[in-house]
Design a protein around this motif. Structure first.
Motif, PDB file in Angstrom:
ATOM      1  N   SER B 194       0.837  -1.213   0.000  1.00  9.85           N
ATOM      2  CA  SER B 194       0.000   0.000   0.000  1.00  9.85           C
ATOM      3  C   SER B 194       0.867   1.257   0.000  1.00  9.85           C
ATOM      4  CB  SER B 194      -0.934   0.003   1.212  1.00  9.85           C
ATOM      5  OG  SER B 194      -0.249   0.416   2.377  1.00  9.85           O
ATOM      6  N   LEU B 195       2.147   1.087   0.299  1.00 12.35           N
ATOM      7  CA  LEU B 195       3.092   2.210   0.239  1.00 12.35           C
ATOM      8  C   LEU B 195       3.908   2.175  -1.045  1.00 12.35           C
ATOM      9  CD1 LEU B 195       4.294   2.113   3.952  1.00 12.35           C
ATOM     10  CD2 LEU B 195       2.824   3.850   2.904  1.00 12.35           C
ATOM     11  N   GLY B 196       3.427   1.419  -2.016  1.00  9.88           N
ATOM     12  CA  GLY B 196       4.108   1.365  -3.310  1.00  9.88           C
ATOM     13  C   GLY B 196       5.392   0.558  -3.301  1.00  9.88           C
ATOM     14  N   LEU B 197       5.590  -0.263  -2.272  1.00  5.71           N
ATOM     15  CA  LEU B 197       6.811  -1.077  -2.199  1.00  5.71           C
ATOM     16  C   LEU B 197       6.531  -2.463  -2.782  1.00  5.71           C
ATOM     17  CD1 LEU B 197       7.910  -0.165   1.459  1.00  5.71           C
ATOM     18  CD2 LEU B 197       8.742   0.856  -0.677  1.00  5.71           C
ATOM     19  N   PRO B 198       7.387  -2.938  -3.685  1.00  3.98           N
ATOM     20  CA  PRO B 198       7.172  -4.256  -4.313  1.00  3.98           C
ATOM     21  C   PRO B 198       7.535  -5.389  -3.354  1.00  3.98           C
ATOM     22  CG  PRO B 198       9.182  -3.251  -5.175  1.00  3.98           C
ATOM     23  CD  PRO B 198       8.599  -2.263  -4.198  1.00  3.98           C
ATOM     24  N   ALA B 199       6.728  -5.570  -2.316  1.00  4.69           N
ATOM     25  CA  ALA B 199       7.032  -6.526  -1.245  1.00  4.69           C
ATOM     26  C   ALA B 199       6.647  -7.943  -1.626  1.00  4.69           C
ATOM     27  CB  ALA B 199       6.289  -6.110   0.033  1.00  4.69           C
ATOM     28  N   GLN B 200       7.502  -8.880  -1.258  1.00  9.43           N
ATOM     29  CA  GLN B 200       7.268 -10.310  -1.482  1.00  9.43           C
ATOM     30  C   GLN B 200       7.639 -11.061  -0.213  1.00  9.43           C
ATOM     31  OE1 GLN B 200       6.078 -11.574  -4.222  1.00  9.43           O
ATOM     32  NE2 GLN B 200       6.480 -10.044  -5.837  1.00  9.43           N
ATOM     33  N   SER B 201       6.866 -12.070   0.153  1.00  9.91           N
ATOM     34  CA  SER B 201       7.270 -12.859   1.328  1.00  9.91           C
ATOM     35  C   SER B 201       7.979 -14.126   0.893  1.00  9.91           C
ATOM     36  CB  SER B 201       6.054 -13.189   2.193  1.00  9.91           C
ATOM     37  OG  SER B 201       5.172 -14.026   1.492  1.00  9.91           O
ATOM     38  N   ASP B 202       8.815 -14.644   1.768  1.00 10.41           N
ATOM     39  CA  ASP B 202       9.563 -15.860   1.455  1.00 10.41           C
ATOM     40  C   ASP B 202       9.966 -16.565   2.751  1.00 10.41           C
ATOM     41  OD1 ASP B 202      10.749 -17.805  -0.042  1.00 10.41           O
ATOM     42  OD2 ASP B 202      12.320 -16.532  -0.881  1.00 10.41           O
ATOM     43  N   VAL B 203      10.152 -17.875   2.636  1.00  9.49           N
ATOM     44  CA  VAL B 203      10.699 -18.635   3.759  1.00  9.49           C
ATOM     45  C   VAL B 203      12.152 -18.208   3.951  1.00  9.49           C
ATOM     46  CG1 VAL B 203      11.185 -20.944   4.639  1.00  9.49           C
ATOM     47  CG2 VAL B 203       9.191 -20.571   3.203  1.00  9.49           C
ATOM     48  N   ALA B 204      12.613 -18.144   5.194  1.00 14.39           N
ATOM     49  CA  ALA B 204      13.963 -17.647   5.446  1.00 14.39           C
ATOM     50  C   ALA B 204      14.638 -18.436   6.552  1.00 14.39           C
ATOM     51  CB  ALA B 204      13.895 -16.171   5.835  1.00 14.39           C
ATOM     52  N   SER B 205      15.931 -18.126   6.775  1.00 19.39           N
ATOM     53  CA  SER B 205      16.653 -18.750   7.883  1.00 19.39           C
ATOM     54  C   SER B 205      17.570 -17.722   8.536  1.00 19.39           C
ATOM     55  CB  SER B 205      17.469 -19.943   7.396  1.00 19.39           C
ATOM     56  OG  SER B 205      18.438 -19.512   6.466  1.00 19.39           O
ATOM     57  N   ASP B 206      17.977 -18.013   9.765  1.00 17.00           N
ATOM     58  CA  ASP B 206      18.840 -17.106  10.528  1.00 17.00           C
ATOM     59  C   ASP B 206      20.322 -17.406  10.270  1.00 17.00           C
ATOM     60  OD1 ASP B 206      17.039 -15.423  12.019  1.00 17.00           O
ATOM     61  OD2 ASP B 206      16.403 -17.206  13.095  1.00 17.00           O
ATOM     62  N   PRO B 207      21.208 -16.421  10.538  1.00 14.64           N
ATOM     63  CA  PRO B 207      22.650 -16.622  10.311  1.00 14.64           C
ATOM     64  C   PRO B 207      23.315 -17.384  11.457  1.00 14.64           C
ATOM     65  CG  PRO B 207      22.257 -14.387  11.095  1.00 14.64           C
ATOM     66  CD  PRO B 207      20.920 -15.058  11.011  1.00 14.64           C
ATOM     67  N   PHE B 208      22.970 -18.680  11.587  1.00 13.31           N
ATOM     68  CA  PHE B 208      23.552 -19.503  12.655  1.00 13.31           C
ATOM     69  C   PHE B 208      25.067 -19.558  12.542  1.00 13.31           C
ATOM     70  CE2 PHE B 208      19.202 -21.087  12.301  1.00 13.31           C
ATOM     71  CZ  PHE B 208      18.824 -21.173  13.628  1.00 13.31           C
ATOM     72  N   PHE B 209      25.741 -19.593  13.689  1.00 17.82           N
ATOM     73  CA  PHE B 209      27.200 -19.575  13.744  1.00 17.82           C
ATOM     74  C   PHE B 209      27.813 -20.949  13.484  1.00 17.82           C
ATOM     75  CE2 PHE B 209      31.173 -20.059  16.176  1.00 17.82           C
ATOM     76  CZ  PHE B 209      31.912 -19.007  15.672  1.00 17.82           C
ATOM     77  N   GLY B 210      28.973 -20.953  12.870  1.00 15.87           N
ATOM     78  CA  GLY B 210      29.854 -22.117  12.856  1.00 15.87           C
ATOM     79  C   GLY B 210      29.475 -23.216  11.887  1.00 15.87           C
ATOM     80  N   ARG B 211      30.221 -24.337  12.017  1.00 15.40           N
ATOM     81  CA  ARG B 211      30.048 -25.437  11.077  1.00 15.40           C
ATOM     82  C   ARG B 211      28.663 -26.062  11.150  1.00 15.40           C
ATOM     83  NH1 ARG B 211      35.275 -28.842  12.415  1.00 15.40           N
ATOM     84  NH2 ARG B 211      34.826 -27.734  14.353  1.00 15.40           N
ATOM     85  N   GLY B 212      28.130 -26.155  12.388  1.00 12.45           N
ATOM     86  CA  GLY B 212      26.794 -26.733  12.553  1.00 12.45           C
ATOM     87  C   GLY B 212      25.696 -25.804  12.068  1.00 12.45           C
ATOM     88  N   GLY B 213      26.046 -24.552  11.845  1.00 11.00           N
ATOM     89  CA  GLY B 213      25.044 -23.541  11.538  1.00 11.00           C
ATOM     90  C   GLY B 213      24.258 -23.816  10.274  1.00 11.00           C
TER      91      GLY B 213
END
Lengths: 303, 303
Positions: B194-213
């Motif tokens: 509604s503010l003229g922004l071409p917004a799109q939603s998407d599945v995302a993930s967080d920047p987990f630390f390290g090798r296990g991240g």
């Protein structure tokens, strides 16, 4: 309205009315909806009163470039109050150790190293680096609302580790700066009295650290470099500073190389309303329920 | 309106128009008057859109009880992003050493020790301890605007070390929490469009630390625990997350002992608008001068 002044009583009253939301550590608490509404309205009243001054609005984050703190000499005077930001910069293996320490309830201090940022120690500090150089003929006048950090955990609700300050900063020649400070000192007292607060101004000093601190404080008082506007909030005999005026003379001008058009070192002064303290003064003076406050006070805040 | 998307270009444009005020360290900068005005107006629009939800307003300082961070397991996943607060707790003699180190331009890290507070690592963290116990039948819904710290200095203006998040938190049964999250995901996209922004939603993930991240991030994506609403701000191909939705399942309910009336562990979800990023998206999409923005956008923000 209120009879008893004490830190415990104010804290209990604020918590009971959900104006503040306790968390584990003293001096860090949440603010409730009504507290925030009053704070915003007080802040808006300050804006209305200062409207014609033409101050430039800026906002800075609660964190500050570490180099600005180092340069400011704040740590010479108040090392015990400043907060520096540390973080983790280790390997996967060290992260394992950090995790183990935390989960075992042990100190994780050794896995933290200093970053390039610190907490803002006073509301005006972030702005000085942007003045470096020659100021315009009329100097600078800036209007900010910044979060300030002080490492002083205390059960007194008025002594917070984190609080907001509505701050004005003036840069110019000595005459300009002192006249502006005096104008605001009068205006600040009037503003607070217009809200039914028994405000009084007084010469004041800062909590300088260590053995030399007492002399620095006496010197500051003698030179009348710091004034405060005080209102009884947790004590009738020792009223609380809700507004603070500092005349820095050439201190920041020298440190950040700020010059007047004639080539002299510029002088600076600042004044700040401790917003949470102003709100607490209102609650203590007029009661915990703003809809029951005296009509003239409500008309000022709900215009 | 805008042709070129790049981090450098956005930074230069924002500085040129005094929307941001550079300080020495990346990711920490002042905000100018127009930037702040747009931010407040966007924030007010969110309030209008959410008005009928009846959320309880709270505000928390930028600093958090250290024990809440320790308990939250944030440091298990993102130790590199968290900031802890250190201060000076030494003697007069040690203060002399601290001063000498600073004036000599040397490290003063050794004279700093850990305090009881840390920087707020995510906007919703301060509120969970206040939910401990049994929640009411309808759960909790909280509305906050908090400063968040991330230790990630970057020249990208959209990647800040300190920023404000308008955050809503829902606590309840799984059904209630997921339905609420989905309602807001739709509403958030609509609000931004509604503010003229071409917004799109998407599945995302967080920047987990390290090798296990990497595995943790993949798992988070697979379970669809995190969504973002994205708008091109510094890149057309890699749009910027301006709004983030996190479904924590029982994570915080377990950690802070939050129960539903039927005795089960409560679930939580939160969503936050990154206020500075929303403002930057508006500047990048519609130009640096708000008076020249399209009429429908202006009508939404200046109603």
């Amino acid at each position: 309205m209120t009879s008893e002044f004490s830190a415990e009583r104010l804290y209990e009253d604020l918590v009971e009315h959900k104006h503040i939301i306790p968390v584990g550590v003293p001096g860090i608490f949440g603010r409730g909806a009504i507290f925030e509404d009053v704070l915003r309205r007080f802040d808006a009243l300050v804006s209305r009163v200062a409207e014609k001054d033409g101050a430039v609005v800026m906002a800075f984050p609660p964190t500050l470039d570490r180099k600005v703190l180092e340069r400011s000499e704040f740590l010479d005077s108040f090392p015990q109050l400043a907060g520096s930001v540390f973080s983790f910069a280790g390997t996967d293996r060290e992260h394992g150790q950090l995790r183990d320490a935390i989960h075992a309830g042990q100190s994780w201090e050794s896995w933290q190293t200093m970053t390039g940022v610190v907490l803002t120690p006073a509301a005006c500090y972030p702005v000085y680096p942007s003045f470096t150089g020659t100021i315009p003929e009329n100097g600078h006048l800036v209007d900010m609302q910044n979060w300030v950090f002080r490492n002083e955990p205390s059960p007194e609700p008025t002594r917070m580790q984190a609080f907001r300050v509505r701050e004005f900063v003036r840069v110019g020649t000595a005459d300009v700066v002192v006249e502006w400070r005096d104008m605001w000192l009068k205006r600040g007292v009037e503003l607070l009295r217009s809200l039914g607060l028994p405000a009084q101004s007084d010469v004041a000093s800062d909590p300088f650290f260590g053995r030399g601190g007492r002399m620095l404080a006496a010197n500051q008082k003698e030179q009348k470099l710091k004034f405060e506007v005080l209102v009884p909030v947790i004590s009738r005999e020792k009223p609380t500073a809700v507004c603070s005026f500092n005349y820095h003379q050439e201190h920041f001008g020298k440190l950040f190389d700020i010059k007047t058009p004639s080539g002299e070192t510029a002088q600076t002064a600042c004044l700040g309303f401790g917003l949470e303290r102003c709100v607490m003064a209102l609650f203590r003076t007029h009661g915990m329920v703003p809809t029951e406050w005296p009509k003239p006070v409500r008309e000022r805040l709900w215009p």
